[in-house]
Design a protein around this motif. Sequence first.
Motif, mmCIF file in Angstrom:
data_model
loop_
_atom_site.group_PDB
_atom_site.id
_atom_site.type_symbol
_atom_site.label_atom_id
_atom_site.label_comp_id
_atom_site.label_asym_id
_atom_site.label_seq_id
_atom_site.Cartn_x
_atom_site.Cartn_y
_atom_site.Cartn_z
ATOM 1 N N VAL A 26 -83.330 4.581 6.275
ATOM 2 C CA VAL A 26 -83.588 6.020 6.248
ATOM 3 C C VAL A 26 -83.056 6.646 4.961
ATOM 4 N N THR A 129 -87.668 19.168 0.870
ATOM 5 C CA THR A 129 -88.595 19.507 1.959
ATOM 6 C C THR A 129 -90.042 19.575 1.489
ATOM 7 N N ARG A 227 -89.389 3.620 10.946
ATOM 8 C CA ARG A 227 -90.274 4.269 11.918
ATOM 9 C C ARG A 227 -89.758 5.669 12.265
ATOM 10 N N LEU A 228 -88.436 5.795 12.460
ATOM 11 C CA LEU A 228 -87.846 7.110 12.749
ATOM 12 C C LEU A 228 -88.091 8.090 11.604
ATOM 13 N N ALA A 229 -87.919 7.616 10.372
ATOM 14 C CA ALA A 229 -88.118 8.490 9.215
ATOM 15 C C ALA A 229 -89.560 8.961 9.120
ATOM 16 N N THR A 231 -91.714 9.095 11.565
ATOM 17 C CA THR A 231 -92.097 9.859 12.755
ATOM 18 C C THR A 231 -91.510 11.267 12.739
ATOM 19 N N TYR A 232 -90.216 11.371 12.424
ATOM 20 C CA TYR A 232 -89.526 12.656 12.528
ATOM 21 C C TYR A 232 -89.449 13.427 11.216
ATOM 22 N N GLY A 233 -89.801 12.793 10.124
ATOM 23 C CA GLY A 233 -90.027 13.505 8.886
ATOM 24 C C GLY A 233 -88.820 13.948 8.100
ATOM 25 N N PHE A 236 -85.259 15.255 9.627
ATOM 26 C CA PHE A 236 -84.431 14.171 10.156
ATOM 27 C C PHE A 236 -83.749 13.411 9.029
ATOM 28 N N ARG A 239 -80.912 15.482 7.364
ATOM 29 C CA ARG A 239 -79.675 15.517 8.162
ATOM 30 C C ARG A 239 -78.925 14.187 8.069
#
Length: 260
Positions: A26, A129, A227-229, A231-233, A236, A239
């Motif tokens: 991430v 962003t 996958r988390l990165a 998916t949650y953009g 996420f 943070r």
Amino acid sequence: MLTSWTLTDLLMLAGGAFLAGLVDAVVGGGGLISVPTLFAVFPNASPPLLFGTNKLAGIWGTASAALRYARGIRLRWTILLPATVAAFVFSFCGAYAVTYMPADVLRKLLPFVLAGVAIYTLRKKDFGTVHAPVRGGAGVTLMAIGVGGAIGFYDGFFGPGTGSFLVFVFVRWFGQDFVNASASAKIVNVATNLAALWLFGMGGHVAWQVGLGMAVMNVLGSQVGSRLALTYGVGFVRRMFLGVLAVLIVKTGYDAFLRG
């Protein structure tokens, strides 16, 4: 060599490698987890052997995350290729230079540099962003070579926070958002890790059995992290980036000023 371990040791190594792969995929900073795990399980082993083994375990997860990002994101190879080549060459140079030059000054400066990165990110609420990558050109290519060479040398010479520095650079100077910057950072980080692993391997400082075993879990963690990165953009990743920076500041500050 690292030849004896218990079931508890195996579970610690597997868990540490998985979490390191997840975090590193991430925003970088997986070594914050994997290196202390190796030192905890093998307290009597030589540091070069543990660092070399960590590089072997980590490079597979980094490469796995890079491939996953490449399938889901359009990478800017006009920037990445020169940066990656420069990072590989200068990482090797940095690893060689550390045998002749003390890293004490850099060790004491690092917490303040990391704090500056954190403050900058917090103050600029829209930092990372928006994805508005810079256009290619001779100037951008030279900047990519310079950035890749500088961070590559740093990774070979010292190392902590390399992935996070790469993410920051790709956001700040190349106009990428946090997700794209994380993807770009993985590509460059593969090169710096490969150079360091090459040097450690030539010196016999790699426990291949342990490193390859950890690599399996590191790859699994990296797949979950990427996958988390994706998916949650951006939010996420931002943070987690700040969280990893906070841990890095505490860890490097302790190492520089409090550890005996």
